[in-house]
Design a protein around this motif. Sequence first.
Motif, PDB file in Angstrom:
ATOM      1  N   HIS A  62      48.299  50.338  85.157  1.00 46.29           N
ATOM      2  CA  HIS A  62      48.134  49.675  83.897  1.00 46.29           C
ATOM      3  C   HIS A  62      48.936  50.457  82.836  1.00 46.29           C
ATOM      4  O   HIS A  62      49.379  51.632  82.957  1.00 46.29           O
ATOM      5  N   THR A  63      48.950  49.626  81.825  1.00 49.34           N
ATOM      6  CA  THR A  63      49.594  50.158  80.596  1.00 49.34           C
ATOM      7  C   THR A  63      48.583  49.987  79.411  1.00 49.34           C
ATOM      8  O   THR A  63      47.868  48.869  79.314  1.00 49.34           O
ATOM      9  N   SER A  64      48.692  50.816  78.329  1.00 44.31           N
ATOM     10  CA  SER A  64      47.675  50.494  77.262  1.00 44.31           C
ATOM     11  C   SER A  64      48.414  50.004  76.235  1.00 44.31           C
ATOM     12  O   SER A  64      49.799  50.284  75.862  1.00 44.31           O
ATOM     13  N   ASP A  65      47.904  48.926  75.362  1.00 41.70           N
ATOM     14  CA  ASP A  65      48.414  48.303  74.229  1.00 41.70           C
ATOM     15  C   ASP A  65      47.654  49.062  72.913  1.00 41.70           C
ATOM     16  O   ASP A  65      46.649  49.290  73.189  1.00 41.70           O
ATOM     17  N   GLU A  67      46.237  48.217  70.607  1.00 40.51           N
ATOM     18  CA  GLU A  67      44.897  47.148  70.382  1.00 40.51           C
ATOM     19  C   GLU A  67      43.822  47.478  71.631  1.00 40.51           C
ATOM     20  O   GLU A  67      42.698  46.808  71.135  1.00 40.51           O
ATOM     21  N   ASP A  68      44.216  47.983  72.641  1.00 41.45           N
ATOM     22  CA  ASP A  68      43.244  48.177  73.587  1.00 41.45           C
ATOM     23  C   ASP A  68      42.480  49.529  73.424  1.00 41.45           C
ATOM     24  O   ASP A  68      42.854  50.703  73.382  1.00 41.45           O
ATOM     25  N   LYS A  98      46.991  51.104  64.880  1.00 44.30           N
ATOM     26  CA  LYS A  98      47.757  49.923  64.434  1.00 44.30           C
ATOM     27  C   LYS A  98      46.778  49.185  63.491  1.00 44.30           C
ATOM     28  O   LYS A  98      47.605  48.665  62.430  1.00 44.30           O
TER      29      LYS A  98
END
Length: 125
Positions: A62-65, A67-68, A98
């Motif tokens: 997984h990767t984090s955004d 806004e996560d 953000k």
Amino acid sequence: MEFRSARHTDNLPSIVNFYTTILGLELLFSFENHNSYSGAFLGKPDHNWHLEFTSSSTKAGHTSDPEDLLVFYPTQKEEYDAIIQSIEKNSIERIAPKNAYWIENGVMILDPDGFGIIVSHLKIT
């Protein structure tokens, strides 16, 4: 209704240490080598939610955004202050959120997997 957020990680010991030492959650339960998975349940006793982190030989993909986010709302000033002191004591970098809302209403840091954590002061009584 009860709630569990589950996430696979390649950093289980670091994740458990982060959420217990920095955020003050408790290790509610852990397991090893159950169907090739190890894991930990973190939260607060007698609450209807917890976080589950698992690890296995399969790498987390997984990767984090930006806004996560997991947002924590301490309800006591002492709890909020203890978390902020722990962040500072452990030299955890504060990140600019953000969403401008969190600039005024919380502190953002990243967990060992790079996911955003907000500690908000909005529910302090």
